[in-house]
Design an enzyme around this catalytic site. Structure first.
Site, PDB file in Angstrom:
ATOM      1  N   TYR A 135      -1.952  50.940  43.513  1.00  0.00           N
ATOM      2  CA  TYR A 135      -2.672  50.243  42.442  1.00  0.00           C
ATOM      3  C   TYR A 135      -1.712  49.773  41.335  1.00  0.00           C
ATOM      4  O   TYR A 135      -0.812  50.517  40.934  1.00  0.00           O
ATOM      5  CB  TYR A 135      -3.765  51.148  41.836  1.00  0.00           C
ATOM      6  CG  TYR A 135      -4.357  50.498  40.622  1.00  0.00           C
ATOM      7  CD1 TYR A 135      -5.226  49.409  40.765  1.00  0.00           C
ATOM      8  CD2 TYR A 135      -3.989  50.879  39.338  1.00  0.00           C
ATOM      9  CE1 TYR A 135      -5.713  48.748  39.643  1.00  0.00           C
ATOM     10  CE2 TYR A 135      -4.477  50.226  38.218  1.00  0.00           C
ATOM     11  CZ  TYR A 135      -5.346  49.165  38.387  1.00  0.00           C
ATOM     12  OH  TYR A 135      -5.819  48.506  37.280  1.00  0.00           O
TER      13      TYR A 135
ATOM     14  N   CYS B 261     -11.010  45.756  27.583  1.00  0.00           N
ATOM     15  CA  CYS B 261     -11.811  45.505  26.381  1.00  0.00           C
ATOM     16  C   CYS B 261     -11.625  44.071  25.894  1.00  0.00           C
ATOM     17  O   CYS B 261     -11.903  43.760  24.736  1.00  0.00           O
ATOM     18  CB  CYS B 261     -11.439  46.478  25.270  1.00  0.00           C
ATOM     19  SG  CYS B 261     -12.039  48.144  25.561  1.00  0.00           S
TER      20      CYS B 261
ATOM     21  N   ASN C 287      -9.270  37.796  27.559  1.00  0.00           N
ATOM     22  CA  ASN C 287     -10.181  36.766  27.047  1.00  0.00           C
ATOM     23  C   ASN C 287      -9.747  36.275  25.666  1.00  0.00           C
ATOM     24  O   ASN C 287      -9.748  35.076  25.391  1.00  0.00           O
ATOM     25  CB  ASN C 287     -11.617  37.309  26.963  1.00  0.00           C
ATOM     26  CG  ASN C 287     -12.212  37.561  28.331  1.00  0.00           C
ATOM     27  OD1 ASN C 287     -11.707  37.075  29.343  1.00  0.00           O
ATOM     28  ND2 ASN C 287     -13.284  38.345  28.382  1.00  0.00           N
TER      29      ASN C 287
ATOM     30  N   LYS D 207      -8.671  41.850  26.111  1.00  0.00           N
ATOM     31  CA  LYS D 207      -7.402  41.269  25.618  1.00  0.00           C
ATOM     32  C   LYS D 207      -7.137  39.926  26.286  1.00  0.00           C
ATOM     33  O   LYS D 207      -6.722  38.981  25.646  1.00  0.00           O
ATOM     34  CB  LYS D 207      -6.221  42.218  25.905  1.00  0.00           C
ATOM     35  CG  LYS D 207      -6.158  43.412  24.956  1.00  0.00           C
ATOM     36  CD  LYS D 207      -4.776  44.059  24.882  1.00  0.00           C
ATOM     37  CE  LYS D 207      -4.319  44.630  26.206  1.00  0.00           C
ATOM     38  NZ  LYS D 207      -5.199  45.694  26.708  1.00  0.00           N
TER      39      LYS D 207
ATOM     40  N   HIS E  57       0.782  48.041  23.514  1.00  0.00           N
ATOM     41  CA  HIS E  57      -0.252  47.569  24.441  1.00  0.00           C
ATOM     42  C   HIS E  57      -1.050  46.470  23.733  1.00  0.00           C
ATOM     43  O   HIS E  57      -2.191  46.681  23.330  1.00  0.00           O
ATOM     44  CB  HIS E  57      -1.144  48.765  24.806  1.00  0.00           C
ATOM     45  CG  HIS E  57      -2.084  48.527  25.944  1.00  0.00           C
ATOM     46  ND1 HIS E  57      -3.260  49.225  26.092  1.00  0.00           N
ATOM     47  CD2 HIS E  57      -2.024  47.685  27.002  1.00  0.00           C
ATOM     48  CE1 HIS E  57      -3.879  48.822  27.194  1.00  0.00           C
ATOM     49  NE2 HIS E  57      -3.158  47.890  27.757  1.00  0.00           N
TER      50      HIS E  57
ATOM     51  N   ARG F 230      -5.805  53.289  37.467  1.00  0.00           N
ATOM     52  CA  ARG F 230      -4.764  54.203  37.019  1.00  0.00           C
ATOM     53  C   ARG F 230      -5.288  55.631  37.072  1.00  0.00           C
ATOM     54  O   ARG F 230      -6.480  55.876  36.932  1.00  0.00           O
ATOM     55  CB  ARG F 230      -4.342  53.862  35.585  1.00  0.00           C
ATOM     56  CG  ARG F 230      -3.441  52.643  35.496  1.00  0.00           C
ATOM     57  CD  ARG F 230      -2.972  52.385  34.074  1.00  0.00           C
ATOM     58  NE  ARG F 230      -4.054  51.943  33.220  1.00  0.00           N
ATOM     59  CZ  ARG F 230      -4.744  52.715  32.406  1.00  0.00           C
ATOM     60  NH1 ARG F 230      -4.468  54.007  32.291  1.00  0.00           N
ATOM     61  NH2 ARG F 230      -5.720  52.226  31.663  1.00  0.00           N
TER      62      ARG F 230
ATOM     63  N   LYS G 152       3.172  49.231  33.160  1.00  0.00           N
ATOM     64  CA  LYS G 152       2.839  50.347  32.256  1.00  0.00           C
ATOM     65  C   LYS G 152       3.976  51.368  32.191  1.00  0.00           C
ATOM     66  O   LYS G 152       4.277  51.908  31.134  1.00  0.00           O
ATOM     67  CB  LYS G 152       1.556  51.030  32.716  1.00  0.00           C
ATOM     68  CG  LYS G 152       0.367  50.105  32.844  1.00  0.00           C
ATOM     69  CD  LYS G 152       0.023  49.468  31.531  1.00  0.00           C
ATOM     70  CE  LYS G 152      -1.243  48.656  31.637  1.00  0.00           C
ATOM     71  NZ  LYS G 152      -1.586  48.030  30.352  1.00  0.00           N
TER      72      LYS G 152
ATOM     73  N   SER H 278      -7.656  49.206  27.626  1.00  0.00           N
ATOM     74  CA  SER H 278      -7.795  48.475  28.897  1.00  0.00           C
ATOM     75  C   SER H 278      -9.234  48.011  29.106  1.00  0.00           C
ATOM     76  O   SER H 278     -10.173  48.761  28.823  1.00  0.00           O
ATOM     77  CB  SER H 278      -7.402  49.398  30.047  1.00  0.00           C
ATOM     78  OG  SER H 278      -6.172  50.007  29.772  1.00  0.00           O
TER      79      SER H 278
HETATM   80  C1  OXD Z   1      -4.003  47.153  32.595  1.00  0.00           C
HETATM   81  C2  OXD Z   1      -4.553  48.382  31.990  1.00  0.00           C
HETATM   82  O1  OXD Z   1      -3.996  47.009  33.816  1.00  0.00           O
HETATM   83  O2  OXD Z   1      -4.466  48.528  30.769  1.00  0.00           O
HETATM   84  O3  OXD Z   1      -3.532  46.306  31.823  1.00  0.00           O
HETATM   85  O4  OXD Z   1      -5.086  49.239  32.719  1.00  0.00           O
HETATM   86 MN    MN Z   2      -3.405  47.010  29.773  1.00  0.00          MN
END
Ligand code: OXD
Ligand code: MN
Length: 590
Positions: A198, A251, A255, A253, A227, A70, A207, A249
Site C-alpha cells: 500500500y 480531509c 480538493n 487537501k 503534511h 496505512r 510518508k 489524511s
Molecule cells: C496519504 C495519507 O496517502 O495521508 O496522503 O494517508
Molecule cells: Mn497525506
C-alpha cells in the site's frame, strides 16, 4: 578511485545477499522502462488495462484486501532513545528492530527482481530537495515512484555528487499482516518496510522519507517537513499569495489544492504546488520558502467528481494508475461520488453487489503526475520554492469549531496547530469517525517526540523572521446530521478572507480563541445560508471551548516534562481569557 556511489553499491550488495533476488535492476526512470514494467504487470495480473478509448494508458491495480491503508500500529520509529520517538510514536530499540525485520527480509526476494530506485524529493536542482534510494521487489512500487518522485538517472547523478541519501528497503514479503512492519531508523537515515504494497507503507519517498525521516532531519537543520498542501492564490490584479495547509489524511487537501474559484470570483485563480507534503525553510528575507517534495498526486478517489474537484477529474482520464477502485461494464474506473456510470465489478473484482459494501474501497486511490493537473503551477519546479503568506490548520469537526479563525501571533498559531483534533478517516486502518488529537495533521508522520516538535515550531519566532499568519478552518461543521458549509469551490470565500488578513485589507473580531470574520468580512453572496447557520459557523461557544481547552491541557500534559513551557503558558492565557467574563466584541485590525 573511490566514487561517491561506493556506499550505495555496497548497500545494494549487502541487501542482495540478505534478500537473495534472482535479478537486480537499476531504474533509469525512462518511459521505456515504465512501459516494460506495465507489460510485466499486465502479464502477472498485477495490473489490468482500463478502457483505452476513454482512459488511455490507465491501469487498475487490485491490492490484497488485507492491504488497503496505512498501518499505524505496525509503524515504528526506532531511535536510540525511546524518549526521542515520544508518546506519539510506537518505538522499538534499533538493534531489536533490525533483528526482527531482517529475519523477515532473509531470502524474501528469491524468484523476484530487486529494483534499485534512486529518487529525488523536490525539484532536482533545488537546495531544499533531498535524495533517497528505495530497494523494492514490487514493480507496482517502481511504477508509482516514477510518478510520485523525480526518479532515475538525474537523481542518481545528484546522489553521486552529494554522496548522501536516505536508504529505504521494501519488500511485499508474503503480504501476511502478521509479518508486516514499517520501521524508521532516523539516526541511520534508514527505512525498512515489509509485508505491504500500500502507498503510504510502500512508496517510501512519501510518508516514510518526506515526513518521518525528513521531519527528524528538519529539526536538526532548522527547517520544517509538514503534511501540508501548497497553493497559490492569484487575485485579478495579478498578485499571488502562497498558502500551506495541514489537514489530516482524507480531509480534502487535494480538493483545496486544486480549487476552481466560483462564479462570484471572476479573475481569481488557484495554482497547485502540492497536495500532501511541504518542506519549508526560512529564506534570507526572513520569510518561509516552501517546496513540494513530490512530483505526483496519490489521491483518494471516492468523492472526487466534476462537482467536488473538476481539475482532478480532468487529469485522471489518461496516464494514471488506479488502486482498488471499481470498474464499469466497459472498463472505466468508477467510485462512489461519480454521478455518471455505474459499477459492474467492485474493488475486489467481484460482480458488484451493494450487499458487499461500497463498489470502490473508501481509501481507493489514483496516482498521477502533477503536470497533468490544469491548475499545476510552474513554480512547483522553482528551486527556491515559493514564499508562504499563510499557514492553515484544519480538521474534521462536526461541532464546536467555527468555519475559520486567525491565531493572534506565531506562538498562538503553534498552540492552535498542536491542539488540532479531527475525526478519523479510512486512510488508516481502525475505527472511522473517532475524534483524536492530530497535531499539525502530523500524528502519524512526525518522526520524533511531539513535545520537541512543538519546541521546534516555536523556535522559528526569531527577531528577523517574517513568519506567515496562522489560521484554523473547519469545513465539516454539521447541523441535523448535514454539513452546514457548502465547501469545495466555496472554500475560496474563506481563502479570500485569509489573504485579506495577510494584506491587512479585511476586518475581524477578536475572541479568546482567535480573530473571526464578522458576516460583513466574508463574501457570502449567493450562499443559501440563514442566520442560524451563520451563527453556528461564525460563533464561539465559550462553554464548549472551556471544555475543549481542558482536553487540550490534558493532551499537552501527556508529553510530560518535554512539553515547552511557552506552549503551556500560551494555553493558560487562552484558557483564562475564556473563563473571564465576556467583554464587548472588539474589532481586530491589520
Ligand atoms: C496519504 C495519507 O496517502 O495521508 O496522503 O494517508
Ligand atoms: Mn497525506
Amino acid at each position: 578511485m573511490a566514487s561517491k556511489l561506493d556506499a550505495l553499491n555496497r548497500w545494494v550488495d549487502e541487501i542482495a545477499r540478505l534478500t537473495q533476488p534472482d535479478r537486480i535492476h537499476w531504474c533509469d526512470g525512462s518511459e521505456a522502462e515504465y512501459q516494460a514494467l506495465v507489460e510485466l504487470m499486465l502479464d502477472t495480473g498485477d495490473l489490468t488495462e482500463l478502457n483505452p478509448a476513454t482512459h488511455p494508458n490507465c491501469y487498475l491495480h487490485r491490492s490484497n484486501p488485507s492491504d488497503v491503508a496505512r498501518v499505524e500500529h505496525l509503524t515504528f520509529v526506532c531511535s536510540a532513545n525511546a524518549e526521542d520517538a515520544g508518546p506519539n510514536n510506537h518505538w522499538m530499540a534499533p538493534e531489536e528492530a533490525h533483528r526482527k525485520i531482517d529475519a523477515l527480509f532473509a531470502g524474501c526476494m528469491k524468484g523476484r527482481t530487486l529494483y534499485v530506485i534512486p529518487y529525488c524529493m523536490g525539484p532536482i536542482d533545488s537546495p531544499l530537495a533531498r535524495c533517497g534510494v528505495e530497494i523494492t521487489d514490487s514493480p507496482y512500487v517502481v511504477a508509482n515512484m516514477r510518478i510520485m518522485t523525480r526518479m532515475g538517472e538525474a537523481a542518481l547523478a545528484r546522489i553521486e555528487r552529494e554522496g548522501s541519501f536516505v536508504k529505504g528497503l521494501h519488500s511485499i514479503g508474503d503480504l501476511d499482516p502478521a509479518k508486516r512492519f514499517i520501521m524508521h531508523f532516523p539516526e541511520e537515515l534508514t527505512i525498512k518496510s515489509i509485508g505491504s504494497g500500500y502507498g503510504g507503507n510502500a512508496l517510501l519517498g512519501k510518508k516514510c522519507h518526506a515526513l518521518r525521516i525528513a521531519s527528524w532531519q528538519a529539526r536538526q537543520e532548522g527547517w520544517l517537513a509538514e503534511h501540508m498542501l501548497i497553493l497559490g492564490l492569484e487575485s485579478p490584479q495579478g498578485e499571488t499569495h502562497y498558502v500551506a495547509a495541514a489537514f489530516p489524511s482524507a480531509c480534502g487537501k487535494t480538493n483545496l489544492a486544486m480549487l476552481i474559484p466560483p462564479a462570484a470570483y471572476p479573475g481569481w485563480k488557484v495554482w497547485t504546488i502540492g497536495d500532501d507534503i511541504c518542506w519549508m525553510q526560512p529564506g534570507p528575507d526572513g520569510r518561509l520558502w516552501a517546496i513540494n517534495p513530490e512530483a505526483g498526486f496519490f489521491g483518494v478517489a471516492p468523492g472526487t467528481s466534476r462537482n467536488t474537484n473538476p481539475n482532478a477529474l480532468a487529469m485522471l482520464d489518461r496516464d494514471a494508475i488506479f488502486t482498488n477502485v471499481a470498474e464499469t461494464a466497459d472498463q472505466q474506473p468508477w467510485w462512489e461520488g461519480l454521478p455518471d456510470g455505474k459499477p459492474a465489478r467492485d474493488w475486489q473484482g467481484r460482480d458488484y453487489d451493494p450487499a458487499n459494501g461500497p463498489a470502490a474501497h473508501p481509501n481507493s486511490r489514483f496516482t498521477v503526475s502533477a503536470r497533468q493537473c490544469a491548475s499545476w503551477s510552474p513554480r512547483a519546479e522553482d528551486p527556491q520554492g515559493v514564499p508562504i503568506s499563510a499557514i492553515i490548520f484544519g480538521g474534521r469537526r462536526e461541532s464546536l469549531v467555527p468555519l475559520v479563525f486567525e491565531a493572534r501571533d506565531w506562538k498562538h498559531g503553534v498552540l492552535v496547530g498542536a491542539a488540532m483534533g479531527s475525526e478519523t478517516t479510512a486512510a488508516a486502518t481502525g475505527a472511522v469517525g473517532v475524534l483524536r488529537r492530530d497535531s499539525m495533521a502530523m500524528k502519524p508522520f512526525c518522526g520524533y517526540n511531539f513535545a520537541d516538535y512543538f519546541a521546534h515550531w516555536l523556535s522559528f519566532d526569531r527577531p528577523s523572521a517574517k513568519l506567515p499568519k496562522v489560521f484554523h478552518v473547519n469545513w465539516f461543521r454539521k447541523a441535523d446530521g448535514k454539513f452546514v458549509w457548502p465547501g469545495f469551490g466555496d472554500n475560496m470565500r474563506v481563502l479570500e478572507w485569509i489573504v485579506g488578513r495577510c494584506n491587512g485589507s479585511v476586518g475581524a473580531v477578536e475572541t479568546p480563541i482567535g480573530n473571526l470574520p464578522r458576516r460583513e468580512d466574508l463574501n457570502l453572496a449567493g450562499l443559501p445560508l440563514g442566520d442560524a447557520q451563520l451563527d453556528l459557523l461564525l460563533g464561539v461557544d465559550r462553554e464548549g471551548w472551556v471544555r475543549e481547552y481542558a482536553g487540550i491541557a490534558e493532551y499537552l500534559d501527556s508529553f510530560g516534562a518535554r512539553t515547552p513551557v511557552e506552549l503551556k503558558e500560551e494555553h493558560a492565557r487562552v484558557r483564562d481569557e475564556l473563563a473571564a467574563p465576556a467583554a464587548a466584541p472588539r474589532a481586530a485590525v491589520g
